[in-house]
Motif scaffolding. Structure first.
Motif, PDB file in Angstrom:
ATOM      1  N   LEU A 277      38.407  46.799  35.892  1.00 22.06           N
ATOM      2  CA  LEU A 277      37.850  45.913  36.912  1.00 22.06           C
ATOM      3  C   LEU A 277      37.496  44.549  36.342  1.00 22.06           C
ATOM      4  O   LEU A 277      37.092  43.652  37.070  1.00 22.06           O
ATOM      5  CB  LEU A 277      36.596  46.537  37.524  1.00 22.06           C
ATOM      6  CG  LEU A 277      36.835  47.729  38.427  1.00 22.06           C
ATOM      7  CD1 LEU A 277      35.524  48.374  38.807  1.00 22.06           C
ATOM      8  CD2 LEU A 277      37.563  47.285  39.676  1.00 22.06           C
ATOM      9  N   MET A 279      38.885  41.726  35.129  1.00 25.91           N
ATOM     10  CA  MET A 279      39.365  40.450  35.660  1.00 25.91           C
ATOM     11  C   MET A 279      38.991  40.277  37.135  1.00 25.91           C
ATOM     12  O   MET A 279      38.800  39.167  37.605  1.00 25.91           O
ATOM     13  CB  MET A 279      40.873  40.307  35.474  1.00 25.91           C
ATOM     14  CG  MET A 279      41.295  40.145  34.045  1.00 25.91           C
ATOM     15  SD  MET A 279      40.363  38.862  33.178  1.00 25.91           S
ATOM     16  CE  MET A 279      41.186  37.390  33.777  1.00 25.91           C
ATOM     17  N   LEU A 280      38.887  41.402  37.857  1.00 22.23           N
ATOM     18  CA  LEU A 280      38.479  41.309  39.260  1.00 22.23           C
ATOM     19  C   LEU A 280      37.063  40.765  39.364  1.00 22.23           C
ATOM     20  O   LEU A 280      36.788  39.863  40.154  1.00 22.23           O
ATOM     21  CB  LEU A 280      38.538  42.692  39.918  1.00 22.23           C
ATOM     22  CG  LEU A 280      39.899  43.154  40.396  1.00 22.23           C
ATOM     23  CD1 LEU A 280      39.799  44.543  40.997  1.00 22.23           C
ATOM     24  CD2 LEU A 280      40.435  42.191  41.433  1.00 22.23           C
ATOM     25  N   TYR A 282      35.455  39.106  37.047  1.00 28.86           N
ATOM     26  CA  TYR A 282      35.473  37.745  36.507  1.00 28.86           C
ATOM     27  C   TYR A 282      35.896  36.742  37.581  1.00 28.86           C
ATOM     28  O   TYR A 282      35.234  35.728  37.816  1.00 28.86           O
ATOM     29  CB  TYR A 282      36.432  37.718  35.314  1.00 28.86           C
ATOM     30  CG  TYR A 282      36.606  36.393  34.637  1.00 28.86           C
ATOM     31  CD1 TYR A 282      35.617  35.902  33.796  1.00 28.86           C
ATOM     32  CD2 TYR A 282      37.762  35.649  34.824  1.00 28.86           C
ATOM     33  CE1 TYR A 282      35.780  34.695  33.160  1.00 28.86           C
ATOM     34  CE2 TYR A 282      37.933  34.442  34.193  1.00 28.86           C
ATOM     35  CZ  TYR A 282      36.941  33.968  33.355  1.00 28.86           C
ATOM     36  OH  TYR A 282      37.115  32.759  32.737  1.00 28.86           O
ATOM     37  N   ALA A 283      37.007  37.068  38.262  1.00 23.43           N
ATOM     38  CA  ALA A 283      37.521  36.161  39.291  1.00 23.43           C
ATOM     39  C   ALA A 283      36.543  36.031  40.450  1.00 23.43           C
ATOM     40  O   ALA A 283      36.301  34.927  40.956  1.00 23.43           O
ATOM     41  CB  ALA A 283      38.872  36.657  39.789  1.00 23.43           C
ATOM     42  N   SER A 284      35.939  37.156  40.852  1.00 19.97           N
ATOM     43  CA  SER A 284      34.994  37.094  41.973  1.00 19.97           C
ATOM     44  C   SER A 284      33.795  36.227  41.607  1.00 19.97           C
ATOM     45  O   SER A 284      33.325  35.429  42.424  1.00 19.97           O
ATOM     46  CB  SER A 284      34.493  38.484  42.349  1.00 19.97           C
ATOM     47  OG  SER A 284      35.549  39.384  42.357  1.00 19.97           O
TER      48      SER A 284
END
Lengths: 328, 291
Positions: A277, A279-280, A282-284
């Motif tokens: 999870l 990068m998810l 991080y991006a959020s």
């Protein structure tokens, strides 16, 4: 200048040493923490140097990893193939990257805004693709897409910290110098700056090449840290990482860049616990920060002991220098 | 013959770039945003096409239509959640958000679908032809035909319909359009929907022509499509189509006549040359800076 040196080197070094002692006392010595901190120091160099270009001069560059690649490959090849010692190799790498910065900057800095962003993106990718094609254009020893292995591990936390401190100090001094103010005037209004007699092209290229040079320095550190040179380490996403640090920290805030570089490096490592999870999340978080604070966490502000000014009675405050009066 | 052969290959690739570039150019024309997530919408389109083909069997039309609808929905959602609140923020904050969305989409697909390359089902049975030493398949005829049909429909929508007219008005002057009673937010939504559905169509076509999809397929394709849009003159719809075709041809020619190592470099070399020689693009007009 000496007090500046004391403030930027000695004080943080002492603070860091104390913090390090506390961390060691609490959690024990840990090589992994040192690894993360070394990485953070390199990211500090990259984020502050990119902020000089993006935040202070207002020239949006998306190709920072390309200059990092130049520094890494030049410094790495020098220590590996020419047996030159570490620091001179790093410096040569930084100079090579700065020269690449001049070469890229002279033609592209005529462009503005988004066009400049994509042109620098293009140049960053071209540098990487030249490295990938290096074994087919007569530079066999760079191994093309396979990468150069067996670089000696010269980068230690001490070197990374020292060079990060020197970089921040040099960049800060540049920004608060006459030249730096000229750069800021270019950011604020290029046409007006030109009309006031600022040689905008000269300052844009100057800021661009200084930024590129420091990226090259960090690249050299990075290559000797990973113990290999590989073109995929310097792709577009790497440039994006530094853009993110600059923007999250705040455009035009060196303190912001330093804080964001350390914070995002550590944050990225903490997220390794949630593996898939990572990068998810991080991006959020990135999107959430931008939605709530589009100017970045420390947009345009610097942290300094000056914020404690209110403790000093007005009569004892140092007088404001004439050239700073009225500047907001 | 070799040249004609590569010409056919190039047109087929170029049509895919052209479809993605149209979305870029439309969004840029209206909100002045380099929508870095657009390449990932193309990837989402390819994945929806893949899923639909696995559920309903290998039929081209439902896969295309559902992919276009699904991606349009995704594009509009992204616009509402991530871009709309930042309409008055600095441009770089918007750009960073777009990058964040792009990373999010790639990793969401990686996590919830598959991190590996997936074989795209054969939506169209390949039939090879040979005419005078040039070999090509029906897919290489089919891809440009579908792309051309979509471009014609888009031109009709933009030039002849009311939302199209409003779109052109908004891209010309947003504030003035608002004063004339145009609902700018609605037009931006429509633009994102159309652009995203065109990218999804490109995603399904790429699955048909090069049957292998992965979560990161949108990154390079998106960059190249963006270069195509710049090449044609960003904000100009025929320019994006032309730029995409040119990009596809240049890439295929570079691979076959120079060196395959320059596959991706060619796009950026073209970009630099265009920006230095004619920054407004092939079909763009020179606009002087207002003080």
């Amino acid at each position: 200048m000496l007090t500046g040196f004391l403030r930027t080197f000695v004080a943080p070094a002492v603070a860091l040493a104390v913090m390090y002692k506390v961390v060691v006392a609490l959690f024990g010595r840990n090589d992994y923490y040192m690894y993360v901190l070394t990485l953070a120091c390199m990211n500090v160099i990259l984020a502050t140097s990119l902020n000089l270009i993006n935040g202070f001069t207002g020239q949006f560059s998306l190709g920072h990893a390309g200059f990092m690649a130049v520094g890494a490959y030049v410094a790495g090849s020098l220590t590996k193939f020419a047996q030159i010692s570490f620091i001179p190799a790093l410096l040569v790498g930084a100079v090579a990257a700065a020269m690449a910065g001049v070469l890229v900057g002279l033609p592209t800095l005529r462009l503005k805004g988004d066009y400049l962003a994509i042109a620098t993106l293009g140049f960053g990718e071209i540098i990487r693709m030249l490295i990938i094609a290096s074994d087919q254009i007569g530079m066999k020893f760079l191994e093309g897409p396979r990468g150069v292995m067996g670089i000696t591990k010269f980068t230690s936390f001490a070197w990374a910290y020292l060079l990060a401190a020197i970089s921040v100090w040099v960049i800060a001094n540049f920004i608060w110098s006459t030249h730096g103010r000229a750069c800021i005037s270019v950011r604020e209004d290029e046409v007006a700056a030109e009309a006031m007699g600022v040689d905008t092209t000269r300052y844009k290229v100057m800021a661009f090449s200084i930024g590129a040079g420091f990226a090259g320095l960090a690249g050299g550190l990075h290559g000797h840290f990973l113990q290999m040179l590989h073109p995929s380490s310097y792709d577009f996403l790497k440039s994006v990482d530094y853009i993110v640090m600059v923007v999250v920290g705040g455009m035009g805030s060196l303190t912001g860049s330093v804080v964001a570089a350390v914070f995002l490096t550590v944050f990225n490592e903490v997220l390794r616990r949630v593996m898939e999870l990572r990068m998810l999340v991080y991006a959020s978080c990135l999107v959430a920060i931008m939605l709530t604070r589009p100017q970045g966490l420390l947009g345009g502000k610097e942290f300094s002991l000056g914020i404690f000014r209110f403790l000093v009675p007005p009569s004892k405050r140092p007088s404001v220098r004439s050239d700073e009066r009225g500047v907001t | 013959m070799e040249f004609v052969q590569q010409l056919i290959n190039g047109v087929s690739l170029g049509c895919i770039y052209a479809l993605i570039a149209l979305g870029y150019t439309m969004v840029y024309g209206i909100v002045r945003l380099i929508n870095f997530a657009h390449g990932d919408i193309y990837m989402i389109g390819a994945y929806i096409g893949y899923k639909v083909a696995n559920w309903m069997g290998p039929h081209f039309v439902p896969a295309l239509i559902l992919a276009m609808a699904g991606s349009a929905l995704a594009g509009v959602t992204i616009e509402k959640i991530a871009y709309k609140p930042l309409r008055n923020a600095p441009r770089i904050a918007l750009l960073t958000t777009a990058i964040g969305v792009s990373i999010f989409l790639e990793n969401a697909v990686r996590k919830f679908v598959s991190p590996n390359f997936l074989p795209f089902p054969d939506l169209i049975t390949r039939v090879p032809y040979e005419i005078g030493g040039v070999t090509f398949s029906n897919v290489q005829v089919f891809v440009p035909l579908v792309a051309a049909a979509l471009v014609v429909i888009l031109q009709y929508v933009v030039l002849k319909t009311k939302p199209g007219k409003a779109m052109r008005a908004v891209s010309f002057d947003k504030d003035c359009a608002r004063l004339m009673g145009i609902d700018v937010d609605r037009i931006i939504t429509i633009t994102f929907a159309i652009g995203s559905s065109l990218a999804a169509a490109a995603g399904v076509l790429v699955g048909v022509a090069y049957p292998r999809i992965d979560p990161y397929m949108g990154v390079m394709a998106g960059l190249k499509a963006f270069v195509s849009a710049v090449l044609g003159g960003i904000g100009i719809i025929p320019g994006a189509a032309l730029g995409g075709l040119f990009m596809g041809l240049a890439e295929v020619m570079a691979i076959h006549f120079i060196n395959s190592a320059f596959k991706d470099a060619v796009a950026f070399v073209i970009l630099i040359i265009v920006l230095l020689v004619k920054p407004s693009g092939l079909l763009g007009k020179y606009a002087s800076e207002k003080v």
